[in-house]
Design a protein around this motif. Structure first.
Motif, PDB file in Angstrom:
ATOM      1  N   SER A  27      -1.338   7.342  -3.052  1.00  0.00           N
ATOM      2  CA  SER A  27      -2.614   8.245  -3.237  1.00  0.00           C
ATOM      3  C   SER A  27      -3.798   7.364  -2.172  1.00  0.00           C
ATOM      4  O   SER A  27      -4.168   8.548  -1.835  1.00  0.00           O
ATOM      5  N   LYS A  28      -3.775   5.931  -1.896  1.00  0.00           N
ATOM      6  CA  LYS A  28      -4.785   5.875  -0.524  1.00  0.00           C
ATOM      7  C   LYS A  28      -4.579   6.041   0.705  1.00  0.00           C
ATOM      8  O   LYS A  28      -5.111   5.091   1.635  1.00  0.00           O
ATOM      9  N   THR A  29      -3.263   5.760   0.477  1.00  0.00           N
ATOM     10  CA  THR A  29      -2.074   7.010   1.885  1.00  0.00           C
ATOM     11  C   THR A  29      -2.156   8.498   2.452  1.00  0.00           C
ATOM     12  O   THR A  29      -2.546   8.797   1.210  1.00  0.00           O
ATOM     13  N   ARG A  30      -1.798   8.607   3.486  1.00  0.00           N
ATOM     14  CA  ARG A  30      -1.554  10.198   3.708  1.00  0.00           C
ATOM     15  C   ARG A  30      -0.293  10.238   3.815  1.00  0.00           C
ATOM     16  O   ARG A  30       0.281  10.633   4.238  1.00  0.00           O
ATOM     17  N   GLU A  76       0.314   1.765   8.565  1.00  0.00           N
ATOM     18  CA  GLU A  76      -0.370   1.342   8.089  1.00  0.00           C
ATOM     19  C   GLU A  76       0.690  -0.947   8.240  1.00  0.00           C
ATOM     20  O   GLU A  76       0.351  -1.731   7.991  1.00  0.00           O
ATOM     21  N   LEU A 104       0.274   1.852  -3.704  1.00  0.00           N
ATOM     22  CA  LEU A 104      -1.096   2.634  -3.281  1.00  0.00           C
ATOM     23  C   LEU A 104      -0.914   3.663  -2.676  1.00  0.00           C
ATOM     24  O   LEU A 104      -1.653   3.950  -1.889  1.00  0.00           O
ATOM     25  N   LYS A 161       0.732  -1.512   0.058  1.00  0.00           N
ATOM     26  CA  LYS A 161       0.125   0.202   0.134  1.00  0.00           C
ATOM     27  C   LYS A 161       0.667   1.319  -0.096  1.00  0.00           C
ATOM     28  O   LYS A 161       0.457   2.390  -0.768  1.00  0.00           O
TER      29      LYS A 161
END
Length: 333
Positions: free
Chosen positions: A40-43, A67, A38, A34
């Motif tokens: 963009s799915k996290t900050r 995460e 990915l 992630k």
């Protein structure tokens, strides 16, 4: 008249440094995928994962750290860290030209070592990050403020850094020689320091995941049929949208020819590995011991600290002179 400071020092937001044991990588794979693929799915804005023969070292901001699972297979350094990034005046941290760890050896790394401030280094394709413990920040700012204009990144915004109300009370350090005291070794493999366009990441995601999590991770160093001085080393960083990769030449050849960035010379790098036993985080001056002689010889270098050992990468053609210079330093006392 006050001298205009040419360089800016950016103090980035809080980071965690952790080690994931090899057998623990499976429970972390979901979170690491992630963070790497990915984002963009996290900050998360700062993520780096480096595999060595011993373990995986992760450097990640507090959002990214969320995460990862809790596990006794993950060891977290006992301090919160801040990343320092030197940029040319008027530039910003992520678009600055690479300056190399040897270029900041005398202006940043040596003064911090003189003040007994331990550092943890992460060189990337784009720039260099010097990690310091958050509790050392007052001394760091005091040490570097005469040479740099200081800025802090707060909630994504870059603002002028205040001096924390501390202007005196520091004892000027006594400068002492820094002989190299840890064993040095140079693995046989050659390395590439490269990058790729984030837009091409999906096209090589499967290959990258294989390299990061499944390619040789469980093999013993010096396994039958392998060069005993060939080591497993791979580093992936995604910082403020910029990707950096360090991999050996054989791994790089697995990628499509038009994906990885290369210099015009197609330069290859050799590694100097520092440490016989795990180095720990408290000893000061290890990076300075290596980077100062290289700076004096004007040899460029990338430098990557990991949870247990340090690694310097120098141009292939310089490796013999580098080893001679560093071993001369180690016997100078």
């Amino acid at each position: 008249m006050r001298r205009r400071k040419r360089w800016r020092l950016h103090i980035l937001e809080q980071l965690e440094v952790a080690s994931i044991e090899k057998e623990g990588i499976e429970i972390c794979t979901h979170g690491l995928i992630k963070l790497a693929f990915l984002a963009s799915k996290t900050r998360c804005k700062f993520f780096s994962l480096t595999e060595t023969p011993e373990d995986y070292t992760i450097i990640v901001d507090e959002e990214g750290f969320k995460e990862l699972p809790q596990s006794n297979l993950i060891s977290v350094a006992d301090s919160t860290w801040l990343a320092l990034n030197v940029v040319s005046g008027g530039g910003n941290a992520s678009s600055s030209q690479p300056i190399g760890v040897t270029k900041i050896a005398k202006s940043v790394i040596a003064p911090l070592a003189d003040h007994n401030i331990s550092v943890f280094m992460l060189s990337t394709y784009q720039t260099d990050f010097i990690l310091v413990r958050e509790r050392d920040l007052p001394m760091v700012m005091h040490t570097l403020s005469s040479e740099f204009t200081l800025f802090r990144v707060v909630n994504g915004e870059t603002v002028a850094a205040h001096n924390l109300g501390i202007t005196n009370g520091f004892v000027k350090p006594k400068l002492v020689p820094r002989p190299i005291i840890h064993p040095l070794s140079s693995p046989s493999n050659m390395f590439c320091v490269t990058s790729l366009d984030p837009d091409t990441l999906p096209s090589v995601a499967t290959l990258l995941m294989d390299v990061m999590f499944y390619s040789g991770g469980s093999k013993e160093v010096g396994a039958s049929g392998e060069d005993s001085s060939h080591i497993r080393f791979f580093s992936f960083s995604l910082i403020e949208g910029y990707i950096s990769l360090v991999m050996d030449e054989q791994t790089a050849q697995r990628f499509p020819s038009n994906v990885l960035f290369t210099s015009a010379s197609g330069e290859l790098w050799k590694m100097v590995r520092i440490g016989g036993q795990p180095l720990g985080f408290d000893e000061c001056g290890i990076v300075a011991q290596i980077s100062e002689p290289l700076a004096t010889a004007d040899i460029p270098a990338y430098y990557i600290s990991t949870f247990k050992f340090d690694h310097a990468l120098v141009p292939e053609e310089n490796i013999q002179s580098v080893i001679r210079a560093l071993r001369t330093e180690s016997t100078a006392q």
